[in-house]
Motif scaffolding. Structure first.
Motif, PDB file in Angstrom:
ATOM      1  N   GLY A   1      97.874 -58.412  29.912  1.00 43.73           N
ATOM      2  CA  GLY A   1      97.632 -59.537  30.819  1.00 43.73           C
ATOM      3  C   GLY A   1      98.621 -59.598  31.957  1.00 43.73           C
ATOM      4  O   GLY A   1      99.142 -60.672  32.252  1.00 43.73           O
ATOM      5  N   ASN A   2      98.941 -58.468  32.562  1.00 46.95           N
ATOM      6  CA  ASN A   2      99.893 -58.359  33.666  1.00 46.95           C
ATOM      7  C   ASN A   2     101.319 -58.758  33.299  1.00 46.95           C
ATOM      8  O   ASN A   2     102.108 -59.134  34.151  1.00 46.95           O
ATOM      9  CB  ASN A   2      99.430 -59.176  34.886  1.00 46.95           C
ATOM     10  N   LYS A   3     101.653 -58.726  32.013  1.00 42.55           N
ATOM     11  CA  LYS A   3     103.011 -58.999  31.556  1.00 42.55           C
ATOM     12  C   LYS A   3     103.482 -57.844  30.683  1.00 42.55           C
ATOM     13  O   LYS A   3     102.698 -57.258  29.948  1.00 42.55           O
ATOM     14  CB  LYS A   3     103.067 -60.295  30.741  1.00 42.55           C
ATOM     15  N   ALA A   4     104.777 -57.532  30.768  1.00 48.61           N
ATOM     16  CA  ALA A   4     105.363 -56.491  29.919  1.00 48.61           C
ATOM     17  C   ALA A   4     105.705 -57.101  28.567  1.00 48.61           C
ATOM     18  O   ALA A   4     106.454 -58.072  28.491  1.00 48.61           O
ATOM     19  CB  ALA A   4     106.615 -55.911  30.567  1.00 48.61           C
ATOM     20  N   ARG A   5     105.135 -56.532  27.524  1.00 47.82           N
ATOM     21  CA  ARG A   5     105.393 -57.013  26.151  1.00 47.82           C
ATOM     22  C   ARG A   5     106.119 -55.931  25.368  1.00 47.82           C
ATOM     23  O   ARG A   5     105.745 -54.764  25.403  1.00 47.82           O
ATOM     24  CB  ARG A   5     104.078 -57.355  25.440  1.00 47.82           C
ATOM     25  N   LYS A   6     107.171 -56.344  24.663  1.00 48.30           N
ATOM     26  CA  LYS A   6     107.946 -55.414  23.858  1.00 48.30           C
ATOM     27  C   LYS A   6     107.140 -54.993  22.635  1.00 48.30           C
ATOM     28  O   LYS A   6     106.538 -55.830  21.962  1.00 48.30           O
ATOM     29  CB  LYS A   6     109.255 -56.067  23.425  1.00 48.30           C
ATOM     30  N   ILE A   7     107.145 -53.685  22.347  1.00 49.50           N
ATOM     31  CA  ILE A   7     106.459 -53.175  21.159  1.00 49.50           C
ATOM     32  C   ILE A   7     107.379 -53.404  19.966  1.00 49.50           C
ATOM     33  O   ILE A   7     108.503 -52.888  19.926  1.00 49.50           O
ATOM     34  CB  ILE A   7     106.140 -51.676  21.310  1.00 49.50           C
ATOM     35  N   LYS A   8     106.917 -54.192  18.996  1.00 46.79           N
ATOM     36  CA  LYS A   8     107.720 -54.467  17.811  1.00 46.79           C
ATOM     37  C   LYS A   8     107.456 -53.455  16.713  1.00 46.79           C
ATOM     38  O   LYS A   8     108.357 -53.046  15.998  1.00 46.79           O
ATOM     39  CB  LYS A   8     107.459 -55.883  17.313  1.00 46.79           C
ATOM     40  N   SER A   9     106.196 -53.064  16.546  1.00 46.01           N
ATOM     41  CA  SER A   9     105.834 -52.018  15.598  1.00 46.01           C
ATOM     42  C   SER A   9     104.527 -51.382  16.070  1.00 46.01           C
ATOM     43  O   SER A   9     103.750 -52.002  16.786  1.00 46.01           O
ATOM     44  CB  SER A   9     105.706 -52.561  14.177  1.00 46.01           C
ATOM     45  N   CYS A  10     104.341 -50.129  15.685  1.00 45.61           N
ATOM     46  CA  CYS A  10     103.188 -49.359  16.148  1.00 45.61           C
ATOM     47  C   CYS A  10     102.527 -48.666  14.964  1.00 45.61           C
ATOM     48  O   CYS A  10     103.226 -48.132  14.102  1.00 45.61           O
ATOM     49  CB  CYS A  10     103.667 -48.287  17.116  1.00 45.61           C
ATOM     50  N   TYR A  11     101.207 -48.650  14.959  1.00 46.95           N
ATOM     51  CA  TYR A  11     100.461 -47.985  13.901  1.00 46.95           C
ATOM     52  C   TYR A  11      99.366 -47.130  14.514  1.00 46.95           C
ATOM     53  O   TYR A  11      98.897 -47.403  15.619  1.00 46.95           O
ATOM     54  CB  TYR A  11      99.836 -49.026  12.960  1.00 46.95           C
ATOM     55  N   ILE A  12      98.956 -46.095  13.782  1.00 41.90           N
ATOM     56  CA  ILE A  12      97.850 -45.241  14.194  1.00 41.90           C
ATOM     57  C   ILE A  12      96.965 -45.017  12.981  1.00 41.90           C
ATOM     58  O   ILE A  12      97.447 -44.942  11.854  1.00 41.90           O
ATOM     59  CB  ILE A  12      98.374 -43.901  14.783  1.00 41.90           C
ATOM     60  N   GLY A  13      95.653 -44.974  13.218  1.00 38.83           N
ATOM     61  CA  GLY A  13      94.721 -44.756  12.115  1.00 38.83           C
ATOM     62  C   GLY A  13      94.555 -43.278  11.814  1.00 38.83           C
ATOM     63  O   GLY A  13      94.208 -42.491  12.690  1.00 38.83           O
TER      64      GLY A  13
END
Length: 164
Positions: free
Chosen positions: A8-20
């Motif tokens: 939404g036009n804002k930079a959000r910090k990635i807290k955790s990431c997952y992949i299927g």
């Protein structure tokens, strides 16, 4: 190291990431991005411990534990010892900061002749995942002595952790 993503036009910090993978969510530990033909770390899920600092004051005693920490992954560790003062009649061969994992020394700062008071020492190493303790002491062999002698002494220390 933290990564950011646009939402939404804002930079959000990635807290955790997952992949299927095969219908299961797998946590991503590290992500890299190609920049100029080189892989650059973009995201790392490892949390570094807080840096440790303080003052050690020894009174002719064997090494004492001064800190404990646990690593969830590999990192760089730097130890800085300042204002080292050893109360002995002459200079002393010292080994005054030791990092121990599973009962065995994995890194030692010291093992040098401290003749100027106060003095300073530093060193760095790579540590792997695991639980560690840190001990400190002022000891060595001076003159014609054939055994280990513990000395009264003091020093300021800092233990700093950084990403590899």
């Amino acid at each position: 190291m933290s990564g950011y993503i646009g939402v939404g036009n804002k930079a959000r910090k990635i807290k955790s990431c997952y992949i299927g993978i095969d219908g299961k969510a797998r946590k991503i530990k590290k992500m890299y991005v190609g920049i100029g033909g080189k892989a650059r770390l973009f995201y790392n899920s490892m949390k570094l411990p807080e840096n440790i600092s303080g003052e050690y004051i020894g009174k002719n005693n064997a090494p004492v534990q001064i800190a404990e920490f646990t690593l969830t992954g590999a990192c760089n560790c730097t130890i800085k010892l300042t204002d080292i003062y050893i109360k002995s009649g002459s200079s002393a061969k010292v080994s005054i900061m030791n990092i121990i994992k599973s009962g065995s020394s994995v890194f030692n700062v010291g093992n040098s002749e401290v003749t100027n008071h106060p003095s300073s020492l530093s060193g760095n190493t790579r540590l792997e995942q695991g639980s560690y303790t840190v001990t400190a002491a002022c000891f060595g062999v001076t003159g014609g002595q054939s055994g280990v002698s513990y000395y009264s002494g003091s020093m300021n220390y800092s233990i700093e952790f950084s990403e590899i």
